[in-house]
Motif scaffolding. Structure first.
Motif, short mmCIF file in Angstrom:
data_model
loop_
_atom_site.label_atom_id
_atom_site.label_comp_id
_atom_site.label_asym_id
_atom_site.label_seq_id
_atom_site.Cartn_x
_atom_site.Cartn_y
_atom_site.Cartn_z
N PHE A 1 -5.81 5.01 2.04
CA PHE A 1 -5.07 5.77 1.03
C PHE A 1 -4.91 7.22 1.49
N ALA A 2 -5.99 7.81 1.99
CA ALA A 2 -5.94 9.21 2.41
C ALA A 2 -4.88 9.42 3.49
N ALA A 3 -4.80 8.49 4.44
CA ALA A 3 -3.81 8.61 5.52
C ALA A 3 -2.39 8.47 4.99
N LEU A 4 -2.18 7.51 4.11
CA LEU A 4 -0.85 7.33 3.54
C LEU A 4 -0.47 8.50 2.64
N TRP A 5 -1.45 9.04 1.92
CA TRP A 5 -1.18 10.19 1.05
C TRP A 5 -0.72 11.38 1.89
N ALA B 1 0.84 -1.20 0.00
CA ALA B 1 0.00 0.00 0.00
C ALA B 1 0.88 1.25 0.00
N ARG B 2 1.89 1.27 0.84
CA ARG B 2 2.79 2.42 0.91
C ARG B 2 3.53 2.62 -0.42
N ALA B 3 3.93 1.52 -1.04
CA ALA B 3 4.64 1.62 -2.32
C ALA B 3 3.74 2.21 -3.40
N HIS B 4 2.49 1.76 -3.45
CA HIS B 4 1.54 2.31 -4.44
C HIS B 4 1.39 3.82 -4.26
#
Length: 281
Positions: A207-211, A173-176
């Motif tokens: 996704f929002a948190a990782l973004w 997920a982080r890589a994406h």
């Protein structure tokens, strides 16, 4: 629509190709050079009768979707693809939005049948997959166009994560996210990339948190583990070849010869292609 010029253009482009150019066996009794009409139709996913009528200057006006499929089947360059659209009276439009694959990448993909290989845009749209990639990741062509994106699938379809061991899913997920942020940083005014980010931030709290963490790291080489429900877990090396423009990627997954993963990949080639419908990626 200039039917006469269109017919001549299609015939000439078809004559320039050999079965080997598109990953097909030549077969017996091939009396003339080039592909057969039915072979082009098969590659384009259209009826042989429809394609034949276009070459005979008596066919109906093709849709943009059909034009894009014929451009891919005939391995047209960017300029050739644009000319095809103009002959039908259609503006060429944005090639990236319509998924035109660089012919050089397609020629390599056509020759790869023993490793999973796929052409993906820099924002994750799946443009082409060989049979072994479809066996491993699923048949992207069965999905609506808006869903043929590996990042969208990963963050919105729980089944997409089942292909990875649980302990590897956060890293993926982080890589994406980091890869997508690198693309957006390079072309911040790109409407397609911006819309994709907005869609994912709205659809996925993860996704929002990782973004929001602002990681920027384009991926190139990596080792990934995949758990296929038929053949088991495989550890595969991921290699990426870029188009000249950098907006398309040919992604290859290979296994070390002699390893257990290598044998499982060979098994997938034998049995998995017939059962890829249940796999996703």
């Amino acid at each position: 629509m200039d039917r006469i010029e269109l017919a001549d253009f299609l015939r000439r482009r078809r004559a320039e190709l050999t079965p080997a150019d598109v990953g097909l066996a030549a077969g017996p009794r091939r009396r003339t050079p080039g592909l057969r009409r039915e072979e082009v139709a098969q590659l384009a996913g259209m009826s042989a009768d429809y394609y034949s009528r276009l070459e005979q200057a008596r066919g109906p006006r093709p849709s943009r979707q059909i034009l894009a499929a014929m451009a891919r089947a005939l391995r047209l360059t960017d300029d050739g693809r644009d000319q095809l659209f103009r002959l039908v009276g259609e503006p060429p439009g944005d090639r990236r939005c319509e998924g035109h694959v660089r012919p050089g990448l397609l020629r390599i993909l056509d020759r790869l049948d023993d490793i999973p290989a796929q052409v993906v845009s820099d924002i994750g749209d799946v443009l082409a997959r060989n049979a072994l990639a479809a066996a491993l990741f699923g048949d992207a062509s069965d999905r609506p166009a808006a869903e043929r994106n590996v990042i969208v699938q990963y963050f919105t379809d729980p089944a997409a994560r089942e292909l990875l061991p649980p302990e590897d899913r956060l890293e993926q997920a982080r890589a994406h996210v980091a890869d997508l942020r690198a693309v957006l940083a390079a072309r911040s005014d790109d409407a397609q990339a911006t819309a994709l980010v907005a869609r994912l931030r709205s659809a996925s709290p993860e996704f929002a948190a990782l973004w929001a963490s602002h990681e920027v790291a384009p991926r190139r080489r990596a080792t990934q583990r995949f758990h296929h429900r038929i053949v088991g877990t495989m550890e595969l090396d991921r290699e990426v070849l870029l188009s000249d423009e950098g907006d398309q990627r040919l992604i290859l997954h290979t296994a070390r010869p002699g390893s257990e993963s290598y044998e499982r990949l060979r098994l997938l080639r034998v049995v998995g292609i017939e059962d890829f419908a249940g796999s996703v990626g």
